[in-house]
Scaffold this active site. Sequence first.
Site, PDB file in Angstrom:
ATOM      1  N   TYR A 161       0.844  -1.201   0.000  1.00  0.00           N
ATOM      2  CA  TYR A 161       0.000   0.000   0.000  1.00  0.00           C
ATOM      3  C   TYR A 161       0.885   1.258   0.000  1.00  0.00           C
ATOM      4  O   TYR A 161       0.747   2.111  -0.878  1.00  0.00           O
ATOM      5  CB  TYR A 161      -0.886  -0.023   1.245  1.00  0.00           C
ATOM      6  N   LYS A 195       1.450   3.636  -3.262  1.00  0.00           N
ATOM      7  CA  LYS A 195       0.984   5.029  -3.260  1.00  0.00           C
ATOM      8  C   LYS A 195       2.152   5.984  -3.510  1.00  0.00           C
ATOM      9  O   LYS A 195       1.987   7.027  -4.149  1.00  0.00           O
ATOM     10  CB  LYS A 195       0.324   5.356  -1.921  1.00  0.00           C
ATOM     11  N   ARG A 215     -10.688  -1.240   9.996  1.00  0.00           N
ATOM     12  CA  ARG A 215     -10.169   0.062  10.413  1.00  0.00           C
ATOM     13  C   ARG A 215     -10.682   0.376  11.808  1.00  0.00           C
ATOM     14  O   ARG A 215     -11.741  -0.102  12.228  1.00  0.00           O
ATOM     15  CB  ARG A 215     -10.553   1.142   9.400  1.00  0.00           C
TER      16      ARG A 215
HETATM   17  P1  NAD Z   1     -12.582   1.934  -0.031  1.00  0.00           P
HETATM   18  O1  NAD Z   1     -11.926   0.614   0.060  1.00  0.00           O
HETATM   19  O2  NAD Z   1     -13.943   2.093   0.559  1.00  0.00           O
HETATM   20  O3  NAD Z   1     -12.669   2.431  -1.536  1.00  0.00           O
HETATM   21  C1  NAD Z   1     -11.793   2.030  -2.540  1.00  0.00           C
HETATM   22  C2  NAD Z   1     -12.605   1.703  -3.777  1.00  0.00           C
HETATM   23  O4  NAD Z   1     -11.717   1.311  -4.842  1.00  0.00           O
HETATM   24  C3  NAD Z   1     -13.567   0.536  -3.564  1.00  0.00           C
HETATM   25  O5  NAD Z   1     -14.836   0.876  -4.051  1.00  0.00           O
HETATM   26  C4  NAD Z   1     -12.938  -0.599  -4.362  1.00  0.00           C
HETATM   27  O6  NAD Z   1     -13.876  -1.550  -4.806  1.00  0.00           O
HETATM   28  C5  NAD Z   1     -12.254   0.160  -5.459  1.00  0.00           C
HETATM   29  N1  NAD Z   1     -11.142  -0.567  -6.098  1.00  0.00           N
HETATM   30  C6  NAD Z   1     -10.127  -1.237  -5.481  1.00  0.00           C
HETATM   31  N2  NAD Z   1      -9.303  -1.752  -6.385  1.00  0.00           N
HETATM   32  C7  NAD Z   1      -9.785  -1.404  -7.612  1.00  0.00           C
HETATM   33  C8  NAD Z   1      -9.373  -1.652  -8.946  1.00  0.00           C
HETATM   34  N3  NAD Z   1      -8.283  -2.363  -9.211  1.00  0.00           N
HETATM   35  N4  NAD Z   1     -10.124  -1.147  -9.953  1.00  0.00           N
HETATM   36  C9  NAD Z   1     -11.254  -0.435  -9.708  1.00  0.00           C
HETATM   37  N5  NAD Z   1     -11.689  -0.164  -8.454  1.00  0.00           N
HETATM   38  C10 NAD Z   1     -10.955  -0.652  -7.425  1.00  0.00           C
HETATM   39  O7  NAD Z   1     -11.577   2.983   0.621  1.00  0.00           O
HETATM   40  P2  NAD Z   1     -11.722   4.552   0.888  1.00  0.00           P
HETATM   41  O8  NAD Z   1     -11.482   4.763   2.313  1.00  0.00           O
HETATM   42  O9  NAD Z   1     -12.934   5.079   0.255  1.00  0.00           O
HETATM   43  O10 NAD Z   1     -10.449   5.096   0.117  1.00  0.00           O
HETATM   44  C11 NAD Z   1     -10.537   5.728  -1.154  1.00  0.00           C
HETATM   45  C12 NAD Z   1      -9.160   6.230  -1.548  1.00  0.00           C
HETATM   46  O11 NAD Z   1      -8.696   7.167  -0.586  1.00  0.00           O
HETATM   47  C13 NAD Z   1      -8.123   5.109  -1.646  1.00  0.00           C
HETATM   48  O12 NAD Z   1      -7.283   5.368  -2.739  1.00  0.00           O
HETATM   49  C14 NAD Z   1      -7.363   5.268  -0.346  1.00  0.00           C
HETATM   50  O13 NAD Z   1      -6.044   4.812  -0.478  1.00  0.00           O
HETATM   51  C15 NAD Z   1      -7.434   6.759  -0.110  1.00  0.00           C
HETATM   52  N6  NAD Z   1      -7.275   7.083   1.320  1.00  0.00           N
HETATM   53  C16 NAD Z   1      -8.285   6.839   2.212  1.00  0.00           C
HETATM   54  C17 NAD Z   1      -8.089   7.138   3.563  1.00  0.00           C
HETATM   55  C18 NAD Z   1      -9.162   6.923   4.593  1.00  0.00           C
HETATM   56  O14 NAD Z   1      -8.913   7.149   5.772  1.00  0.00           O
HETATM   57  N7  NAD Z   1     -10.361   6.533   4.258  1.00  0.00           N
HETATM   58  C19 NAD Z   1      -6.861   7.660   3.996  1.00  0.00           C
HETATM   59  C20 NAD Z   1      -5.864   7.865   3.063  1.00  0.00           C
HETATM   60  C21 NAD Z   1      -6.086   7.584   1.722  1.00  0.00           C
HETATM   61  N1  UDP Z   2      -6.329  -0.554  15.762  1.00  0.00           N
HETATM   62  C1  UDP Z   2      -6.717  -1.080  16.980  1.00  0.00           C
HETATM   63  N2  UDP Z   2      -7.760  -1.961  17.006  1.00  0.00           N
HETATM   64  C2  UDP Z   2      -8.448  -2.317  15.889  1.00  0.00           C
HETATM   65  C3  UDP Z   2      -8.066  -1.764  14.645  1.00  0.00           C
HETATM   66  C4  UDP Z   2      -6.992  -0.883  14.620  1.00  0.00           C
HETATM   67  O1  UDP Z   2      -6.133  -0.765  18.024  1.00  0.00           O
HETATM   68  O2  UDP Z   2      -9.397  -3.122  16.012  1.00  0.00           O
HETATM   69  C5  UDP Z   2      -5.203   0.418  15.730  1.00  0.00           C
HETATM   70  C6  UDP Z   2      -4.134   0.113  14.699  1.00  0.00           C
HETATM   71  O3  UDP Z   2      -3.162  -0.753  15.241  1.00  0.00           O
HETATM   72  C7  UDP Z   2      -3.578   1.494  14.435  1.00  0.00           C
HETATM   73  C8  UDP Z   2      -4.775   2.419  14.609  1.00  0.00           C
HETATM   74  O4  UDP Z   2      -5.740   1.666  15.342  1.00  0.00           O
HETATM   75  O5  UDP Z   2      -2.600   1.830  15.383  1.00  0.00           O
HETATM   76  C9  UDP Z   2      -5.401   2.870  13.298  1.00  0.00           C
HETATM   77  O6  UDP Z   2      -5.633   1.732  12.493  1.00  0.00           O
HETATM   78  P1  UDP Z   2      -6.343   1.788  11.076  1.00  0.00           P
HETATM   79  O7  UDP Z   2      -6.185   0.444  10.461  1.00  0.00           O
HETATM   80  O8  UDP Z   2      -7.703   2.342  11.230  1.00  0.00           O
HETATM   81  O9  UDP Z   2      -5.542   2.892  10.255  1.00  0.00           O
HETATM   82  P2  UDP Z   2      -3.982   3.057   9.883  1.00  0.00           P
HETATM   83  O10 UDP Z   2      -3.141   2.189  10.776  1.00  0.00           O
HETATM   84  O11 UDP Z   2      -3.884   2.680   8.460  1.00  0.00           O
HETATM   85  O12 UDP Z   2      -3.762   4.494  10.154  1.00  0.00           O
END
Ligand code: NAD
Ligand code: UDP
Length: 310
Positions: free
Chosen positions: A139, A143, A180
């Site tokens: 990941y 990215k 998450r």
């Molecule tokens: P999500 O998993 O709900 O959404 C991702 C979407 O992409 C899904 O609908 C999935 O089916 C689709 N997808 C995955 N692989 C694909 C492929 N090969 N072709 C077409 N579609 C595909 O996650 P999200 O939280 O909505 O995240 C959306 C974007 O934002 C992602 O790129 C993620 O990395 C980025 N992002 C999210 C967060 C967050 O906290 N939610 C933080 C940082 C970055």
């Molecule tokens: N985490 C936790 N319990 C859970 C899921 C996540 O304590 O059931 C912790 C995880 O280890 C991390 C933080 O919560 O330190 C955020 O995790 P998440 O997967 O939401 O996001 P990311 O680590 O990608 O920021």
Amino acid sequence: MTGGAGFLGSHLCDRLVEARNEVLCVDNFFTGTKRNVAHLLGNPYFELQRHDVTFPLYVEVEQIYNLACPASPIHYQFDPVQTTKTSVHGAINMLGLAKRVKARILQASTSEVYGDPEIHPQVEGYWGRVNPIGIRSCYDEGKRCAETLFFDYYRQHRLDIKVVRIFNTYGPRMHPNDGRVVSNFIVQALKGGDITVYGDGQQTRSFCYVDDLIEAIIRMMKSGANLPGPINLGNPSEFTMLELVEKIIGFTFSKSRVVHLPLPSDDPRQRQPDITLAREKLMWEPKVSLDDGLKETIAYFRRVLSDAGP
Ligand code: NAD
Ligand code: UDP
Ligand code: UDP
């Protein structure tokens, strides 16, 4: 909009359709679901296409939001090779598309590009501390490589790019089982099962409510061409995971117990965005407090867990 049936993508689709933009939502439904956009299906401004971004896509569009990529550790580690392909091949295909049709293109990058950071809070100029061969690397490095591609297309082909680095965002339509922390804790609290804190729970994250984030993404897409990014988007209020549990137990009146499980490897100890740039350039800052955002999210998961559905 790639990844438009996911958590963030579906909210973005809503906002763009509401503003009468014609939205083509492209998704392979790996982590997203049709249910997230079902309410838009009859809308003449909305079109849904099942497609995997690792394959070329030939369509005519004016702007591209590239969000396709599983975002939770459980999902992106399920098929790590596909995760890297989605970020890297997906970026190449969408950049190729943007180049052909001369579209502005926005990349949903992530705070994970900073890895387990030595600089706190994280500023855009910090290059990060990322393990290239660990279980999060598919990941994080995917990215990072996507950002590299965006900036090479910008320099080499003069593409109009926008790169946003999104910090932990939560809200309705998060996948209930995606592991998450916010969705896990809320679902566990509502079901009355054990709440799983990884490690000692002293690690920190800064949580942004989805509506605030979507507003920032739209502002970034509309900003002048002299702002390619990267730009941090997130809420700078920082909490430990133990503080988060306490709030969620309080708001749900849950009887759940807290249990501690081992901390996954490469789990960042701390994370907080420096959003000075977003404040200055986008005139944006988050408005929704963690308490208010959690209450909305809890109400959503209550509906999902009941028979009524969302
Ligand atoms: P999500 O998993 O709900 O959404 C991702 C979407 O992409 C899904 O609908 C999935 O089916 C689709 N997808 C995955 N692989 C694909 C492929 N090969 N072709 C077409 N579609 C595909 O996650 P999200 O939280 O909505 O995240 C959306 C974007 O934002 C992602 O790129 C993620 O990395 C980025 N992002 C999210 C967060 C967050 O906290 N939610 C933080 C940082 C970055
Ligand atoms: N985490 C936790 N319990 C859970 C899921 C996540 O304590 O059931 C912790 C995880 O280890 C991390 C933080 O919560 O330190 C955020 O995790 P998440 O997967 O939401 O996001 P990311 O680590 O990608 O920021
Ligand atoms: N591409 C696409 N849709 C388009 C144009 C290109 O999916 O409308 C893909 C195509 O598969 C190509 C990639 O984008 O491999 C990169 O395109 P670019 O023109 O930058 O490179 P090239 O075609 O020269 O490899």
